[in-house]
Write a protein that holds these residues in place. Structure first.
Motif, PDB file in Angstrom:
ATOM      1  N   LEU A 292       0.833  -1.206   0.000  1.00 10.31           N
ATOM      2  CA  LEU A 292       0.000   0.000   0.000  1.00 10.31           C
ATOM      3  C   LEU A 292       0.868   1.258   0.000  1.00 10.31           C
ATOM      4  CD1 LEU A 292      -2.994   1.009   0.332  1.00 10.31           C
ATOM      5  CD2 LEU A 292      -2.598   0.920   2.802  1.00 10.31           C
ATOM      6  N   TRP A 293       1.948   1.207   0.790  1.00  9.84           N
ATOM      7  CA  TRP A 293       2.854   2.360   0.935  1.00  9.84           C
ATOM      8  C   TRP A 293       4.278   1.941   0.551  1.00  9.84           C
ATOM      9  CZ3 TRP A 293       0.864   3.318   6.557  1.00  9.84           C
ATOM     10  CH2 TRP A 293      -0.366   3.993   6.509  1.00  9.84           C
ATOM     11  N   PRO A 294       4.583   1.852  -0.731  1.00  4.53           N
ATOM     12  CA  PRO A 294       5.930   1.404  -1.135  1.00  4.53           C
ATOM     13  C   PRO A 294       7.022   2.335  -0.611  1.00  4.53           C
ATOM     14  CG  PRO A 294       4.395   1.424  -3.004  1.00  4.53           C
ATOM     15  CD  PRO A 294       3.707   2.119  -1.878  1.00  4.53           C
ATOM     16  N   ARG A 295       8.140   1.723  -0.222  1.00  7.06           N
ATOM     17  CA  ARG A 295       9.334   2.449   0.232  1.00  7.06           C
ATOM     18  C   ARG A 295       9.066   3.305   1.472  1.00  7.06           C
ATOM     19  NH1 ARG A 295       8.863   2.636  -5.002  1.00  7.06           N
ATOM     20  NH2 ARG A 295       8.025   4.764  -5.005  1.00  7.06           N
ATOM     21  N   ALA A 296       8.095   2.880   2.291  1.00 11.51           N
ATOM     22  CA  ALA A 296       7.804   3.632   3.511  1.00 11.51           C
ATOM     23  C   ALA A 296       8.154   2.846   4.774  1.00 11.51           C
ATOM     24  CB  ALA A 296       6.325   4.018   3.541  1.00 11.51           C
ATOM     25  N   GLU A 297       8.992   1.808   4.620  1.00 11.46           N
ATOM     26  CA  GLU A 297       9.371   1.019   5.794  1.00 11.46           C
ATOM     27  C   GLU A 297      10.135   1.893   6.793  1.00 11.46           C
ATOM     28  OE1 GLU A 297      10.035   0.248   2.683  1.00 11.46           O
ATOM     29  OE2 GLU A 297       9.646  -1.887   2.256  1.00 11.46           O
ATOM     30  N   THR A 323     -15.943   1.088   7.553  1.00 11.03           N
ATOM     31  CA  THR A 323     -15.684   1.845   6.335  1.00 11.03           C
ATOM     32  C   THR A 323     -15.889   0.925   5.141  1.00 11.03           C
ATOM     33  OG1 THR A 323     -14.042   3.191   7.512  1.00 11.03           O
ATOM     34  CG2 THR A 323     -13.989   3.250   5.104  1.00 11.03           C
ATOM     35  N   ASN A 324     -16.749   1.334   4.215  1.00  8.29           N
ATOM     36  CA  ASN A 324     -16.981   0.586   2.988  1.00  8.29           C
ATOM     37  C   ASN A 324     -15.983   1.071   1.944  1.00  8.29           C
ATOM     38  OD1 ASN A 324     -18.831  -1.294   1.508  1.00  8.29           O
ATOM     39  ND2 ASN A 324     -19.053   0.507   0.194  1.00  8.29           N
ATOM     40  N   VAL A 325     -15.225   0.147   1.350  1.00 11.39           N
ATOM     41  CA  VAL A 325     -14.134   0.554   0.459  1.00 11.39           C
ATOM     42  C   VAL A 325     -14.190  -0.192  -0.865  1.00 11.39           C
ATOM     43  CG1 VAL A 325     -12.593   1.178   2.365  1.00 11.39           C
ATOM     44  CG2 VAL A 325     -12.530  -1.137   1.430  1.00 11.39           C
ATOM     45  N   ALA A 326     -13.577   0.425  -1.866  1.00 13.19           N
ATOM     46  CA  ALA A 326     -13.407  -0.180  -3.183  1.00 13.19           C
ATOM     47  C   ALA A 326     -11.958  -0.033  -3.604  1.00 13.19           C
ATOM     48  CB  ALA A 326     -14.327   0.496  -4.201  1.00 13.19           C
ATOM     49  N   SER A 327     -11.547  -0.803  -4.567  1.00 18.26           N
ATOM     50  CA  SER A 327     -10.207  -0.653  -5.136  1.00 18.26           C
ATOM     51  C   SER A 327     -10.073   0.717  -5.776  1.00 18.26           C
ATOM     52  CB  SER A 327      -9.976  -1.744  -6.188  1.00 18.26           C
ATOM     53  OG  SER A 327      -8.787  -1.487  -6.916  1.00 18.26           O
ATOM     54  N   ASP A 328      -8.893   1.307  -5.640  1.00 15.52           N
ATOM     55  CA  ASP A 328      -8.650   2.599  -6.285  1.00 15.52           C
ATOM     56  C   ASP A 328      -8.097   2.424  -7.702  1.00 15.52           C
ATOM     57  OD1 ASP A 328      -6.048   1.768  -5.878  1.00 15.52           O
ATOM     58  OD2 ASP A 328      -5.448   3.500  -4.672  1.00 15.52           O
ATOM     59  N   GLY A 329      -8.122   1.182  -8.181  1.00 11.03           N
ATOM     60  CA  GLY A 329      -7.600   0.897  -9.515  1.00 11.03           C
ATOM     61  C   GLY A 329      -6.123   0.582  -9.527  1.00 11.03           C
ATOM     62  N   GLY A 330      -5.484   0.782  -8.407  1.00  9.79           N
ATOM     63  CA  GLY A 330      -4.071   0.460  -8.287  1.00  9.79           C
ATOM     64  C   GLY A 330      -3.866  -0.494  -7.127  1.00  9.79           C
ATOM     65  N   ALA A 331      -2.908  -0.155  -6.239  1.00 12.53           N
ATOM     66  CA  ALA A 331      -2.593  -1.040  -5.116  1.00 12.53           C
ATOM     67  C   ALA A 331      -3.226  -0.549  -3.817  1.00 12.53           C
ATOM     68  CB  ALA A 331      -1.089  -1.149  -4.948  1.00 12.53           C
TER      69      ALA A 331
END
Length: 471
Positions: A292-297, A323-331
């Motif tokens: 979800l958060w690349p390179r944020a380790e 919270t009802n959620v859907a894909s944002d089209g990415g990751a």
């Protein structure tokens, strides 16, 4: 200041029934009737105390944030709040009069230590007197060391982005547990580190108002390290008390049955729940978080995760909505608000099933899960005093349904030992100021009069009925 609680607590003319029916009392087979199931209410220091410039208290990050134009609704601050610092005796009488068995409060770090870490005796004496009075009233005490009011001088040196803050927190825990040992039944190190890290450092909606995801993950690591460093200190100084941490959790549901939306819901719960719980109970951060958060380790030093993974006596869970959620089209994911659902004054969906579903899921996921207390659950409504009464019908229904969901989780085998209403009284609701009212007691902020709401009357009646049944 008058010491007579009747001077500030409005009468509750129908507390024992009267013309009202009782829509709150749980069914006879509910776990809530067990005398060993603790029922109380919760508050937090910055939200109720006021007196921000008195008796040596130093500025906190919330003093700074709330004084910044545009950060808090209506420009509200915690400078006066519920004036609990001066009215604490009356508020303890209020707690006891309602029959509440437990009280969860937080201590204000800026009130008890100076910039060099030396004790501030006046601040310490305030908490000592408060806790002594609570014990005199036979009220079980849960004390949270950090409910977001970081001393500003530590923020000036980097706040939770600075690893040194974790060690200063251990010093604070050492002072408090030495000064208050024997007066605290349960210590919680942190309240809702997710809010401190994500809202404070990623999206900027809480103090200190920063907006960088890498800041958020590093702040989270230092918060959890602070928790880990404080635990052995608390155990050494106050061995008879229980020690734990409080996490806010959120239920994420997919907007459709598509694989992408189901994955979005998983990622929501990884970011909201596993980000905190996996380090505590698995000794590692969930790797999917960095999908979800690349390179944020975060920077993690040798031995950190082993310390964070230390056993706990309890886990506090705060739950409010899903919270009802859907894909944002990415990751990632995006929120998709549902139409036609019940919502609170905060705009949060009322979804009691989420509490049951999360608790049962945690029991399956974490084999070393300690006993759980629901340390916050409640809702905001636009409550008004009319003819001396507050009829908070939605809150009564909310509490009844969430307690029923909690009972279902207990019957499914989840070890839940108690439940704390949020909140004892209306208070400073962070970025929403004083508009949003969560209390079972109404506060008139101009006069500081406390008026027990109908929900408070019914909770009180149930506790008195339960006590009578147990005798």
């Amino acid at each position: 200041m008058e010491n007579d609680a009747s001077a500030v607590v409005a009468a509750a003319p129908h507390a024992q029934g009267g013309p009202h029916t009782d829509p709150f009392t749980p069914p006879a087979d509910s776990s809530l009737w067990r005398k060993d199931f603790l029922i109380g209410a919760a508050t937090a220091s910055y939200q109720i105390e006021g007196a921000v410039n008195e008796d040596g208290r130093l500025p906190s990050i919330w003093d700074t944030y709330s004084a910044t134009p545009g950060k808090v609704l209506a420009g509200d601050t915690g400078a006066v709040a519920c004036d609990h610092y001066h009215r604490w005796e009356q508020d303890v009488d209020l707690l006891a009069g309602l029959g509440l068995e437990a009280y969860r409060l937080s201590t204000a770090w800026p009130r008890v230590m100076d910039e060099k870490g030396a004790p501030n005796r006046k601040g310490l004496d305030f908490y000592k007197r408060l806790l002594e009075r609570l014990k005199e009233k036979n009220i079980t005490t849960f004390v949270t060391l950090y409910h977001w009011d970081l001393p500003q001088h530590l923020e000036d040196r980097g706040g939770w982005l600075n690893r040194e803050t974790a060690y200063r927190f251990a010093d604070y825990a050492d002072l408090m547990s030495r000064e208050l040992h024997g007066l605290v039944d349960a210590w919680a190190t942190l309240n809702e580190p997710w809010c401190s890290a994500y809202l404070g450092y990623c999206v900027g909606r809480h103090a200190p108002g920063l907006t960088n995801v890498r800041f958020a993950t590093q702040a989270m690591h230092h918060l959890l390290l602070a928790h880990a460093l404080a635990l052995p200190v608390l155990r050494a100084n106050d061995p008879r008390s229980h020690k734990g941490i409080v996490a806010n959790v959120g239920r994420g549901t997919p907007n459709s049955d598509s694989a992408a939306d189901r994955r979005a819901a998983e990622l929501f719960e990884i970011q909201h729940n596993a980000w905190v719980l996996d380090p505590l109970f698995k000794g590692e951060y969930p790797q999917d978080l960095f999908e979800l958060w690349p390179r944020a380790e975060p920077l993690v030093l040798d031995g950190d995760m082993q310390k964070i993974n230390a056993p706990l006596d309890f886990l506090g869970i705060n739950y409010y909505f899903r919270t009802n959620v859907a894909s944002d089209g990415g990751a990632g994911f995006t929120e998709v608000p549902l139409e036609g659902v019940e919502r609170t004054q905060m705009g949060w969906e009322v979804y009691p099933d989420g509490l049951r579903e999360l608790l049962i899921g945690f029991k399956k996921t974490y084999v070393n899960l300690p006993p759980i207390y629901i340390t916050e659950n409640g809702m905001a409504s636009n409550d008004q005093v009319i003819d001396g009464r507050v009829e908070d019908t939605q809150r009564i229904s909310f509490l009844k349904r969430h307690l029923a969901a909690l009972d279902q989780a207990i019957k499914a085998g989840v070890d839940v030992r108690g439940y704390f209403l949020w909140s004892l009284m209306d208070n400073f609701e962070w970025a929403f100021g004083y508009e949003r009212r969560f209390g079972i007691v109404h506060v008139d902020y101009k006069t500081q009069q406390r008026t027990i709401k109908r929900s408070g009357e019914l909770v009180s009646k149930f506790l008195k009925d339960r006590n009578a049944q147990a005798q």
